[in-house]
Scaffold this motif. Structure first.
Motif, PDB file in Angstrom:
ATOM      1  N   ALA A 136       6.505  31.100 -37.449  1.00 53.33           N
ATOM      2  CA  ALA A 136       5.437  30.457 -38.217  1.00 53.33           C
ATOM      3  C   ALA A 136       4.794  29.361 -37.383  1.00 53.33           C
ATOM      4  CB  ALA A 136       5.985  29.863 -39.512  1.00 53.33           C
ATOM      5  N   GLY A 137       3.533  29.072 -37.680  1.00 49.82           N
ATOM      6  CA  GLY A 137       2.829  28.015 -36.968  1.00 49.82           C
ATOM      7  C   GLY A 137       1.892  27.269 -37.898  1.00 49.82           C
ATOM      8  N   ILE A 138       1.564  26.037 -37.522  1.00 41.10           N
ATOM      9  CA  ILE A 138       0.682  25.224 -38.354  1.00 41.10           C
ATOM     10  C   ILE A 138      -0.269  24.418 -37.482  1.00 41.10           C
ATOM     11  CG2 ILE A 138       2.344  23.300 -38.463  1.00 41.10           C
ATOM     12  CD1 ILE A 138       1.403  22.912 -41.409  1.00 41.10           C
ATOM     13  N   ARG A 139      -1.518  24.370 -37.901  1.00 41.42           N
ATOM     14  CA  ARG A 139      -2.506  23.525 -37.232  1.00 41.42           C
ATOM     15  C   ARG A 139      -2.317  22.107 -37.743  1.00 41.42           C
ATOM     16  NH1 ARG A 139      -5.003  28.363 -38.382  1.00 41.42           N
ATOM     17  NH2 ARG A 139      -6.079  29.367 -36.646  1.00 41.42           N
ATOM     18  N   LEU A 158       0.154  30.187 -40.136  1.00 43.18           N
ATOM     19  CA  LEU A 158       0.266  31.590 -39.763  1.00 43.18           C
ATOM     20  C   LEU A 158       1.739  31.959 -39.819  1.00 43.18           C
ATOM     21  CD1 LEU A 158      -1.226  34.124 -38.622  1.00 43.18           C
ATOM     22  CD2 LEU A 158      -0.585  33.291 -36.347  1.00 43.18           C
ATOM     23  N   TYR A 159       2.040  33.152 -40.337  1.00 42.04           N
ATOM     24  CA  TYR A 159       3.422  33.604 -40.451  1.00 42.04           C
ATOM     25  C   TYR A 159       3.578  34.995 -39.861  1.00 42.04           C
ATOM     26  CZ  TYR A 159       3.899  29.853 -43.884  1.00 42.04           C
ATOM     27  OH  TYR A 159       3.921  28.635 -44.503  1.00 42.04           O
ATOM     28  N   SER A 160       4.768  35.277 -39.377  1.00 47.62           N
ATOM     29  CA  SER A 160       5.069  36.644 -38.994  1.00 47.62           C
ATOM     30  C   SER A 160       5.281  37.457 -40.264  1.00 47.62           C
ATOM     31  CB  SER A 160       6.323  36.681 -38.118  1.00 47.62           C
ATOM     32  OG  SER A 160       7.469  36.348 -38.881  1.00 47.62           O
ATOM     33  N   ASP A 161       5.064  38.747 -40.172  1.00 50.58           N
ATOM     34  CA  ASP A 161       5.227  39.605 -41.340  1.00 50.58           C
ATOM     35  C   ASP A 161       6.661  39.582 -41.865  1.00 50.58           C
ATOM     36  OD1 ASP A 161       2.911  42.180 -40.185  1.00 50.58           O
ATOM     37  OD2 ASP A 161       2.570  40.312 -41.276  1.00 50.58           O
ATOM     38  N   SER A 162       7.618  39.376 -40.975  1.00 46.03           N
ATOM     39  CA  SER A 162       9.018  39.438 -41.372  1.00 46.03           C
ATOM     40  C   SER A 162       9.445  38.270 -42.255  1.00 46.03           C
ATOM     41  CB  SER A 162       9.918  39.499 -40.135  1.00 46.03           C
ATOM     42  OG  SER A 162       9.739  38.347 -39.331  1.00 46.03           O
ATOM     43  N   VAL A 163       8.692  37.180 -42.243  1.00 42.96           N
ATOM     44  CA  VAL A 163       9.082  36.016 -43.046  1.00 42.96           C
ATOM     45  C   VAL A 163       8.043  35.642 -44.086  1.00 42.96           C
ATOM     46  CG1 VAL A 163      10.369  35.132 -41.067  1.00 42.96           C
ATOM     47  CG2 VAL A 163       8.073  34.230 -41.546  1.00 42.96           C
ATOM     48  N   LYS A 164       6.893  36.293 -44.066  1.00 37.21           N
ATOM     49  CA  LYS A 164       5.816  35.962 -44.995  1.00 37.21           C
ATOM     50  C   LYS A 164       6.296  36.107 -46.431  1.00 37.21           C
ATOM     51  CE  LYS A 164       1.968  37.268 -43.416  1.00 37.21           C
ATOM     52  NZ  LYS A 164       0.835  38.127 -42.989  1.00 37.21           N
ATOM     53  N   GLY A 165       6.056  35.083 -47.235  1.00 35.58           N
ATOM     54  CA  GLY A 165       6.491  35.098 -48.623  1.00 35.58           C
ATOM     55  C   GLY A 165       7.860  34.508 -48.842  1.00 35.58           C
ATOM     56  N   ARG A 166       8.628  34.336 -47.785  1.00 32.77           N
ATOM     57  CA  ARG A 166       9.970  33.752 -47.894  1.00 32.77           C
ATOM     58  C   ARG A 166      10.056  32.383 -47.214  1.00 32.77           C
ATOM     59  NH1 ARG A 166      14.163  36.041 -45.434  1.00 32.77           N
ATOM     60  NH2 ARG A 166      12.908  37.000 -43.785  1.00 32.77           N
ATOM     61  N   TYR A 171       8.380  21.114 -40.811  1.00 31.74           N
ATOM     62  CA  TYR A 171       9.512  21.694 -41.527  1.00 31.74           C
ATOM     63  C   TYR A 171       9.348  23.207 -41.629  1.00 31.74           C
ATOM     64  CZ  TYR A 171       9.952  16.833 -43.003  1.00 31.74           C
ATOM     65  OH  TYR A 171      10.068  15.467 -43.008  1.00 31.74           O
ATOM     66  N   LEU A 172      10.464  23.875 -41.750  1.00 32.06           N
ATOM     67  CA  LEU A 172      10.455  25.298 -42.054  1.00 32.06           C
ATOM     68  C   LEU A 172      11.407  25.508 -43.226  1.00 32.06           C
ATOM     69  CD1 LEU A 172       9.309  28.058 -41.155  1.00 32.06           C
ATOM     70  CD2 LEU A 172      11.454  28.398 -39.910  1.00 32.06           C
ATOM     71  N   GLN A 173      10.827  25.704 -44.398  1.00 28.68           N
ATOM     72  CA  GLN A 173      11.628  26.002 -45.579  1.00 28.68           C
ATOM     73  C   GLN A 173      11.885  27.492 -45.610  1.00 28.68           C
ATOM     74  OE1 GLN A 173      12.953  23.913 -48.018  1.00 28.68           O
ATOM     75  NE2 GLN A 173      13.946  25.779 -48.752  1.00 28.68           N
ATOM     76  N   MET A 174      13.149  27.858 -45.588  1.00 36.06           N
ATOM     77  CA  MET A 174      13.526  29.268 -45.534  1.00 36.06           C
ATOM     78  C   MET A 174      14.244  29.633 -46.824  1.00 36.06           C
ATOM     79  SD  MET A 174      14.792  29.488 -41.558  1.00 36.06           S
ATOM     80  CE  MET A 174      16.241  28.468 -41.842  1.00 36.06           C
ATOM     81  N   ASN A 175      13.641  30.504 -47.592  1.00 36.46           N
ATOM     82  CA  ASN A 175      14.224  30.964 -48.848  1.00 36.46           C
ATOM     83  C   ASN A 175      14.596  32.437 -48.745  1.00 36.46           C
ATOM     84  OD1 ASN A 175      13.691  28.411 -49.977  1.00 36.46           O
ATOM     85  ND2 ASN A 175      11.666  29.072 -50.684  1.00 36.46           N
ATOM     86  N   SER A 176      15.448  32.863 -49.655  1.00 36.97           N
ATOM     87  CA  SER A 176      15.867  34.268 -49.694  1.00 36.97           C
ATOM     88  C   SER A 176      16.299  34.760 -48.317  1.00 36.97           C
ATOM     89  CB  SER A 176      14.733  35.147 -50.238  1.00 36.97           C
ATOM     90  OG  SER A 176      14.328  34.711 -51.507  1.00 36.97           O
ATOM     91  N   LEU A 177      17.156  33.984 -47.685  1.00 32.49           N
ATOM     92  CA  LEU A 177      17.579  34.314 -46.326  1.00 32.49           C
ATOM     93  C   LEU A 177      18.313  35.644 -46.279  1.00 32.49           C
ATOM     94  CD1 LEU A 177      18.557  30.764 -45.161  1.00 32.49           C
ATOM     95  CD2 LEU A 177      16.977  32.280 -43.951  1.00 32.49           C
ATOM     96  N   LYS A 178      18.079  36.362 -45.192  1.00 32.66           N
ATOM     97  CA  LYS A 178      18.694  37.649 -44.966  1.00 32.66           C
ATOM     98  C   LYS A 178      19.576  37.590 -43.730  1.00 32.66           C
ATOM     99  CE  LYS A 178      14.516  39.978 -46.661  1.00 32.66           C
ATOM    100  NZ  LYS A 178      13.462  40.958 -46.312  1.00 32.66           N
TER     101      LYS A 178
END
Length: 120
Positions: free
Chosen positions: A46-49, A56-64, A77-84
């Motif tokens: 993920a990245g932020i301006r 911007l997010y990678s498809d693998s983490v988008k929505g989580r 910060y990187l909030q990571m939910n529903s970790l796999k």
């Protein structure tokens, strides 16, 4: 300029975790999170301006996963939910001083990694 990543740990699948990357020195134009799993290449997460806050997010983490920033603390910060299980990796933050770069392999500064282990 230094980037200090923290917040990694051992969690179970489905849990949440928040990573932090504190920056010292001047304000950056963009900051990114990457990760590298054992035996695999480093990949963009993920990245932020920094000034306008676009993300911007990678498809693998988008929505989580959610990337955010605190201007006063110069921290992203990187909030990571529903970790796999497949989220298990060393997570790195990267920053750029003048150019906005979201994704890609070239960045001005890299922090040390923080390990995230997700047990299945």
């Amino acid at each position: 300029v230094q980037l200090q990543a923290s917040g990694g740990g051992l969690v179970q699948a489905g849990d949440s975790l928040r990573l932090s990357c504190a920056a010292s020195g001047r304000t950056f134009s963009s900051m990114n999170w990457f990760r590298q799993a054992p035996g695999r290449e480093r990949e963009f997460v993920a990245g932020i301006r920094w000034r306008v806050g676009g993300t911007l997010y990678s498809d693998s983490v988008k929505g989580r996963f959610t990337i955010s920033k605190d201007d006063a603390k110069k921290t992203v910060y990187l909030q990571m939910n529903s970790l796999k299980f497949e989220d298990t990796a060393v997570y790195f933050c990267a920053a750029d001083l003048d150019r906005v770069r979201l994704g890609g392999a070239t960045h001005d500064y890299w922090g040390q990694g923080t390990l995230v282990t997700v047990s299945s």
